[in-house]
Design an enzyme around this catalytic site. Structure first.
Site, PDB file in Angstrom:
ATOM      1  N   HIS A  46      -0.447  13.208 -18.781  1.00 34.92           N
ATOM      2  CA  HIS A  46      -1.405  13.817 -18.705  1.00 34.92           C
ATOM      3  C   HIS A  46      -2.076  13.579 -18.024  1.00 34.92           C
ATOM      4  O   HIS A  46      -2.663  12.188 -18.249  1.00 34.92           O
ATOM      5  CB  HIS A  46      -1.239  15.158 -19.550  1.00 34.92           C
ATOM      6  CG  HIS A  46      -0.421  15.856 -20.221  1.00 34.92           C
ATOM      7  ND1 HIS A  46      -0.258  16.647 -20.367  1.00 34.92           N
ATOM      8  CD2 HIS A  46       0.354  15.333 -21.371  1.00 34.92           C
ATOM      9  CE1 HIS A  46       0.844  18.001 -21.318  1.00 34.92           C
ATOM     10  NE2 HIS A  46       1.606  16.164 -21.787  1.00 34.92           N
ATOM     11  N   GLU A 128      -2.362  11.792 -22.821  1.00 33.60           N
ATOM     12  CA  GLU A 128      -4.128  12.454 -21.878  1.00 33.60           C
ATOM     13  C   GLU A 128      -3.555  11.262 -21.573  1.00 33.60           C
ATOM     14  O   GLU A 128      -4.700   9.919 -22.374  1.00 33.60           O
ATOM     15  CB  GLU A 128      -3.660  12.966 -22.935  1.00 33.60           C
ATOM     16  CG  GLU A 128      -3.756  14.227 -23.417  1.00 33.60           C
ATOM     17  CD  GLU A 128      -3.385  16.115 -22.141  1.00 33.60           C
ATOM     18  OE1 GLU A 128      -4.385  15.045 -21.022  1.00 33.60           O
ATOM     19  OE2 GLU A 128      -3.828  16.776 -22.277  1.00 33.60           O
ATOM     20  N   HIS A 164       3.063  15.914 -16.096  1.00 31.50           N
ATOM     21  CA  HIS A 164       2.842  17.387 -16.877  1.00 31.50           C
ATOM     22  C   HIS A 164       3.024  18.564 -15.374  1.00 31.50           C
ATOM     23  O   HIS A 164       4.087  19.149 -15.646  1.00 31.50           O
ATOM     24  CB  HIS A 164       1.738  17.634 -17.335  1.00 31.50           C
ATOM     25  CG  HIS A 164       1.504  19.248 -17.584  1.00 31.50           C
ATOM     26  ND1 HIS A 164       0.176  19.477 -18.305  1.00 31.50           N
ATOM     27  CD2 HIS A 164       1.853  19.980 -19.024  1.00 31.50           C
ATOM     28  CE1 HIS A 164       0.321  20.670 -19.161  1.00 31.50           C
ATOM     29  NE2 HIS A 164       1.119  21.294 -19.041  1.00 31.50           N
ATOM     30  N   ASP A 174      -0.809  17.977 -13.073  1.00 31.25           N
ATOM     31  CA  ASP A 174      -1.411  16.055 -13.663  1.00 31.25           C
ATOM     32  C   ASP A 174      -0.229  15.616 -13.961  1.00 31.25           C
ATOM     33  O   ASP A 174       0.861  15.931 -14.379  1.00 31.25           O
ATOM     34  CB  ASP A 174      -2.628  16.530 -14.817  1.00 31.25           C
ATOM     35  CG  ASP A 174      -1.940  17.282 -16.313  1.00 31.25           C
ATOM     36  OD1 ASP A 174      -1.338  18.301 -15.240  1.00 31.25           O
ATOM     37  OD2 ASP A 174      -2.318  16.926 -16.995  1.00 31.25           O
TER      38      ASP A 174
END
Length: 202
Positions: A46, A128, A164, A174
């Site tokens: 992500h 992330e 994602h 993303d």
């Protein structure tokens, strides 16, 4: 060809109950158990920044800890009350944080489906990257991400890595076109891990 091991430590020594030793640990309350018998075989990449496009603010960490002050930026009005988490967060300089143990289910993918299975939170590890959707990422982040993915794949039966945008294409974009997938593929050096068909290795 087997993947390279982390220098100076066997892969098993890097893990304690799903927690990765090289990361800074900040346990989030936003997690739950995985379904019984789950094979953790997917990594989802992500991107996130809070406020969008601002880096090094500590706001992503506060979001995952349910400690974000919703009144400090107009953008937060649209996400007020959101309870989310990821297993890992990589800052622009490559610093690595962990919020949820990998044996547990983090809340990162939302409604999703991939390789014929729905609800990717059940059997994935979410990472992330600090960055703006569609923008570029730093070399230190790619190095940290490749090392982390390699060590996760040593410890869990990872067979797929996707964004994602690939597991929730109707909702998410993303990490976006600024993410260099071939760079990750090269640095990871694992021919036994599948990437989405649209990801080119060169």
């Amino acid at each position: 060809m087997p993947p390279a091991e982390a220098p100076g430590a066997p892969p098993a020594a890097l893990w304690r109950g799903g927690w990765y030793a090289p990361a800074t640990h900040q346990p989030s309350p936003n997690f739950g158990p995985r379904p019984g018998g789950t094979a953790i075989d997917l990594i989802v990449v992500h991107s996130i920044s809070l406020p969008p496009g601002e880096y090094g603010t500590g706001e992503v960490q506060r979001l995952f800890m349910n400690a974000l002050d919703w009144n400090t930026h107009p953008y937060y009005a649209g996400i007020r009350g959101l309870q989310v988490s990821a297993h890992f967060f990589i800052e622009r300089d490559g610093r690595l944080w962990q919020f949820v143990g990998c044996n547990d289910r983090a809340w990162h993918a939302g409604p999703s489906a991939y390789r014929g299975r729905e609800n990717c939170n059940n059997d994935s590890i979410g990472i992330e990257l600090e960055g703006l959707e569609g923008d570029t990422f730093e070399p230190a982040q790619y190095r940290a991400l490749a090392t982390l993915c390699r060590d996760i794949a040593h410890h869990y039966p990872v067979a797929h890595i996707a964004g994602h945008e690939h597991v929730a294409p109707d909702r998410k974009r993303d990490p976006g076109p600024g993410f260099d997938w071939p760079n990750l593929v090269r640095q990871l050096g694992r021919t036994d891990i599948a990437f989405p068909p649209q990801v080119k290795s060169s």
